[in-house]
Design a protein around this motif. Structure first.
Motif, PDB file in Angstrom:
ATOM      1  N   ALA A  32      29.695 -50.852 -20.100  1.00  0.00           N
ATOM      2  CA  ALA A  32      28.528 -51.664 -19.764  1.00  0.00           C
ATOM      3  C   ALA A  32      27.903 -51.272 -18.431  1.00  0.00           C
ATOM      4  N   LEU A  37      23.159 -57.542 -19.572  1.00  0.00           N
ATOM      5  CA  LEU A  37      22.880 -57.582 -21.000  1.00  0.00           C
ATOM      6  C   LEU A  37      24.046 -57.007 -21.803  1.00  0.00           C
ATOM      7  N   LEU A  38      24.536 -55.860 -21.369  1.00  0.00           N
ATOM      8  CA  LEU A  38      25.638 -55.231 -22.085  1.00  0.00           C
ATOM      9  C   LEU A  38      26.939 -56.016 -21.935  1.00  0.00           C
ATOM     10  N   ARG A  41      26.840 -58.778 -24.356  1.00  0.00           N
ATOM     11  CA  ARG A  41      27.165 -58.292 -25.701  1.00  0.00           C
ATOM     12  C   ARG A  41      28.673 -58.099 -25.848  1.00  0.00           C
ATOM     13  N   CYS A  42      29.335 -57.616 -24.809  1.00  0.00           N
ATOM     14  CA  CYS A  42      30.795 -57.461 -24.839  1.00  0.00           C
ATOM     15  C   CYS A  42      31.476 -58.802 -25.093  1.00  0.00           C
ATOM     16  N   ARG A  43      31.007 -59.833 -24.388  1.00  0.00           N
ATOM     17  CA  ARG A  43      31.593 -61.169 -24.564  1.00  0.00           C
ATOM     18  C   ARG A  43      31.361 -61.684 -25.980  1.00  0.00           C
ATOM     19  N   MET A  44      30.177 -61.436 -26.527  1.00  0.00           N
ATOM     20  CA  MET A  44      29.866 -61.874 -27.882  1.00  0.00           C
ATOM     21  C   MET A  44      30.777 -61.154 -28.885  1.00  0.00           C
ATOM     22  N   GLN A  45      30.941 -59.854 -28.716  1.00  0.00           N
ATOM     23  CA  GLN A  45      31.791 -59.082 -29.612  1.00  0.00           C
ATOM     24  C   GLN A  45      33.242 -59.522 -29.541  1.00  0.00           C
TER      25      GLN A  45
END
Length: 133
Positions: A32, A37-38, A41-45
């Motif tokens: 990231a 933003l990235l 996305r890591c947390r969402m994944q």
């Protein structure tokens, strides 16, 4: 996740063993580069990755990183295949194993994680030896 479950069930109906699952295009935190933003996305994944680990605890899960470019051609495919043989070991996994070992709270999980890391390193060594020959 739901598509994977349907596929595993369909394959089982035909007595096809599917104890290996590849989770591709995973964005790891160290990729990231500090981008909010990235990192989001890591947390969402992470939520979905935990669901995979819970649902498929008896399966061999391989996480491959999100790549900068699409895989095209034999050389790119050969390079990508290394991720299947030597899964990405990101710093978070190594730190988790270390903290679990220090705490003693989850020694079975720590041993399993260390065994996976040893297997990954052995595979990587075998690949490198093969390239030297």
């Amino acid at each position: 996740l739901y598509e994977t479950e349907r596929l595993v069930q369909d394959l089982a109906e035909y007595d096809i063993d599917s104890h290996n699952i590849v989770i591709n295009q995973v964005l790891f935190p160290e990729q990231a580069c500090g981008s909010k933003l990235l990192l989001a996305r890591c947390r969402m994944q992470e939520k979905y990755l935990r669901q995979y680990e819970d649902l498929y605890e008896d399966f061999h899960l391989v996480k491959t990183p999100l790549l900068e470019e699409e895989i095209r051609g034999v050389p790119a495919l050969e390079h990508f295949s290394e991720h299947l043989l030597s899964p990405w070991a990101h710093q978070e996994d190594i730190s988790k194993v270390a903290s679990e070992t220090e705490d003693g709270a989850s020694s079975d999980a720590a041993v399993a994680a260390l065994q996976r890391e040893v297997a990954r390193l052995k595979s990587q060594c075998a690949l490198l030896e093969k390239q030297l020959l």
